[in-house]
Motif scaffolding. Structure first.
Motif, PDB file in Angstrom:
ATOM      1  N   THR A 201     -23.266  49.851  50.570  1.00  0.00           N
ATOM      2  CA  THR A 201     -21.840  50.122  50.753  1.00  0.00           C
ATOM      3  C   THR A 201     -21.398  50.131  52.210  1.00  0.00           C
ATOM      4  O   THR A 201     -20.235  50.391  52.485  1.00  0.00           O
ATOM      5  N   ARG A 202     -22.289  49.858  53.108  1.00  0.00           N
ATOM      6  CA  ARG A 202     -21.920  49.859  54.529  1.00  0.00           C
ATOM      7  C   ARG A 202     -20.846  48.813  54.821  1.00  0.00           C
ATOM      8  O   ARG A 202     -19.869  49.079  55.520  1.00  0.00           O
ATOM      9  N   ASN A 203     -21.008  47.621  54.307  1.00  0.00           N
ATOM     10  CA  ASN A 203     -20.038  46.550  54.535  1.00  0.00           C
ATOM     11  C   ASN A 203     -19.044  46.391  53.396  1.00  0.00           C
ATOM     12  O   ASN A 203     -18.056  45.689  53.541  1.00  0.00           O
ATOM     13  N   ASN A 204     -19.332  47.007  52.262  1.00  0.00           N
ATOM     14  CA  ASN A 204     -18.458  46.917  51.095  1.00  0.00           C
ATOM     15  C   ASN A 204     -18.151  48.317  50.573  1.00  0.00           C
ATOM     16  O   ASN A 204     -18.662  48.719  49.524  1.00  0.00           O
ATOM     17  N   PRO A 205     -17.318  49.075  51.242  1.00  0.00           N
ATOM     18  CA  PRO A 205     -17.073  50.448  50.779  1.00  0.00           C
ATOM     19  C   PRO A 205     -16.373  50.524  49.430  1.00  0.00           C
ATOM     20  O   PRO A 205     -16.476  51.530  48.745  1.00  0.00           O
ATOM     21  N   HIS A 206     -15.703  49.467  49.039  1.00  0.00           N
ATOM     22  CA  HIS A 206     -15.031  49.464  47.740  1.00  0.00           C
ATOM     23  C   HIS A 206     -16.026  49.364  46.586  1.00  0.00           C
ATOM     24  O   HIS A 206     -15.663  49.554  45.437  1.00  0.00           O
ATOM     25  N   MET A 207     -17.275  49.080  46.867  1.00  0.00           N
ATOM     26  CA  MET A 207     -18.315  48.971  45.849  1.00  0.00           C
ATOM     27  C   MET A 207     -19.103  50.272  45.674  1.00  0.00           C
ATOM     28  O   MET A 207     -20.160  50.270  45.040  1.00  0.00           O
ATOM     29  N   LEU A 208     -18.591  51.373  46.205  1.00  0.00           N
ATOM     30  CA  LEU A 208     -19.342  52.625  46.203  1.00  0.00           C
ATOM     31  C   LEU A 208     -19.663  53.104  44.796  1.00  0.00           C
ATOM     32  O   LEU A 208     -20.815  53.406  44.493  1.00  0.00           O
ATOM     33  N   MET A 209     -18.685  53.186  43.921  1.00  0.00           N
ATOM     34  CA  MET A 209     -18.933  53.721  42.581  1.00  0.00           C
ATOM     35  C   MET A 209     -19.852  52.814  41.775  1.00  0.00           C
ATOM     36  O   MET A 209     -20.784  53.287  41.111  1.00  0.00           O
ATOM     37  N   ALA A 210     -19.628  51.527  41.827  1.00  0.00           N
ATOM     38  CA  ALA A 210     -20.498  50.596  41.100  1.00  0.00           C
ATOM     39  C   ALA A 210     -21.925  50.648  41.651  1.00  0.00           C
ATOM     40  O   ALA A 210     -22.895  50.649  40.886  1.00  0.00           O
ATOM     41  N   GLY A 211     -22.046  50.707  42.966  1.00  0.00           N
ATOM     42  CA  GLY A 211     -23.371  50.800  43.580  1.00  0.00           C
ATOM     43  C   GLY A 211     -24.062  52.107  43.247  1.00  0.00           C
ATOM     44  O   GLY A 211     -25.276  52.133  42.989  1.00  0.00           O
ATOM     45  N   ALA A 212     -23.310  53.202  43.248  1.00  0.00           N
ATOM     46  CA  ALA A 212     -23.895  54.506  42.925  1.00  0.00           C
ATOM     47  C   ALA A 212     -24.401  54.536  41.483  1.00  0.00           C
ATOM     48  O   ALA A 212     -25.489  55.051  41.211  1.00  0.00           O
ATOM     49  N   LEU A 213     -23.622  53.973  40.566  1.00  0.00           N
ATOM     50  CA  LEU A 213     -24.064  53.925  39.174  1.00  0.00           C
ATOM     51  C   LEU A 213     -25.302  53.044  39.007  1.00  0.00           C
ATOM     52  O   LEU A 213     -26.220  53.382  38.260  1.00  0.00           O
ATOM     53  N   LEU A 214     -25.330  51.924  39.711  1.00  0.00           N
ATOM     54  CA  LEU A 214     -26.489  51.035  39.652  1.00  0.00           C
ATOM     55  C   LEU A 214     -27.741  51.716  40.213  1.00  0.00           C
ATOM     56  O   LEU A 214     -28.812  51.669  39.597  1.00  0.00           O
ATOM     57  N   VAL A 215     -27.605  52.361  41.357  1.00  0.00           N
ATOM     58  CA  VAL A 215     -28.751  53.022  41.985  1.00  0.00           C
ATOM     59  C   VAL A 215     -29.255  54.164  41.112  1.00  0.00           C
ATOM     60  O   VAL A 215     -30.458  54.310  40.893  1.00  0.00           O
ATOM     61  N   TYR A 216     -28.343  54.991  40.589  1.00  0.00           N
ATOM     62  CA  TYR A 216     -28.764  56.124  39.766  1.00  0.00           C
ATOM     63  C   TYR A 216     -29.428  55.655  38.477  1.00  0.00           C
ATOM     64  O   TYR A 216     -30.461  56.198  38.067  1.00  0.00           O
ATOM     65  N   THR A 217     -28.884  54.628  37.840  1.00  0.00           N
ATOM     66  CA  THR A 217     -29.486  54.088  36.620  1.00  0.00           C
ATOM     67  C   THR A 217     -30.875  53.534  36.901  1.00  0.00           C
ATOM     68  O   THR A 217     -31.812  53.751  36.122  1.00  0.00           O
ATOM     69  N   THR A 218     -31.024  52.864  38.025  1.00  0.00           N
ATOM     70  CA  THR A 218     -32.332  52.329  38.410  1.00  0.00           C
ATOM     71  C   THR A 218     -33.325  53.450  38.672  1.00  0.00           C
ATOM     72  O   THR A 218     -34.491  53.370  38.261  1.00  0.00           O
ATOM     73  N   GLN A 219     -32.876  54.519  39.330  1.00  0.00           N
ATOM     74  CA  GLN A 219     -33.765  55.649  39.593  1.00  0.00           C
ATOM     75  C   GLN A 219     -34.251  56.290  38.304  1.00  0.00           C
ATOM     76  O   GLN A 219     -35.452  56.560  38.147  1.00  0.00           O
ATOM     77  N   ILE A 220     -33.335  56.528  37.371  1.00  0.00           N
ATOM     78  CA  ILE A 220     -33.725  57.157  36.112  1.00  0.00           C
ATOM     79  C   ILE A 220     -34.639  56.231  35.307  1.00  0.00           C
ATOM     80  O   ILE A 220     -35.598  56.686  34.674  1.00  0.00           O
TER      81      ILE A 220
END
Length: 141
Positions: free
Chosen positions: A62-81
């Motif tokens: 999200t450093r260069n794409n701050p508008h992708m924060l929620m989608a990125g957060a959901l992707l990262v959390y799903t991957t972690q779980i």
């Protein structure tokens, strides 16, 4: 979210998760013994590693794409779980450590990390609207 804003919830979550892991390790050692110690310690380190690397990946995403924060957060959390689930499936029948101590410590640390991350995010004073200085011209009321 700027990286200096991301460090605040991250730091609180990591420290509280480490503290919860120490408590869980002490309880597991007292109840089960050495195998409980190894299981609780492995679970604590696993949660800290997965969630710290997940936060770093989210920050870079999200450093260069701050508008992708929620989608990125959901992707990262799903991957972690998903990765935690894979680790649980791989070590289901192991005799290296006590699997119940491992599972309960893992669950407690995941809930602690997530809870403190949400708490710190709610307490952080982040502005929803940021004025762009280039938009303000020499306009006088």
């Amino acid at each position: 979210m700027p990286s200096h804003d991301a460090r605040i919830p991250f730091r609180g979550a990591a420290i509280s998760t480490a503290a919860a892991g120490v408590v869980a390790t002490a309880i597991s050692t007292a109840v089960v013994g050495t195998k409980g110690l190894i299981g609780a310690l492995a679970a604590t380190l696993l949660v800290l590693a997965f969630f710290i690397f997940g936060q770093i990946a989210l920050d870079r995403l999200t450093r260069n794409n701050p508008h992708m924060l929620m989608a990125g957060a959901l992707l990262v959390y799903t991957t972690q779980i998903l990765l935690v689930g894979i680790v649980l499936a791989v070590f289901k029948d192991t005799s290296l450590f006590n699997t119940k101590a491992f599972a309960f410590t893992l669950l407690g640390c995941v809930l602690t990390f997530t809870g403190f991350q949400v708490r710190a995010g709610m307490k952080a004073k982040l502005y929803y609207v940021q004025n762009d200085p280039s938009d303000q011209k020499d306009s006088k009321p």
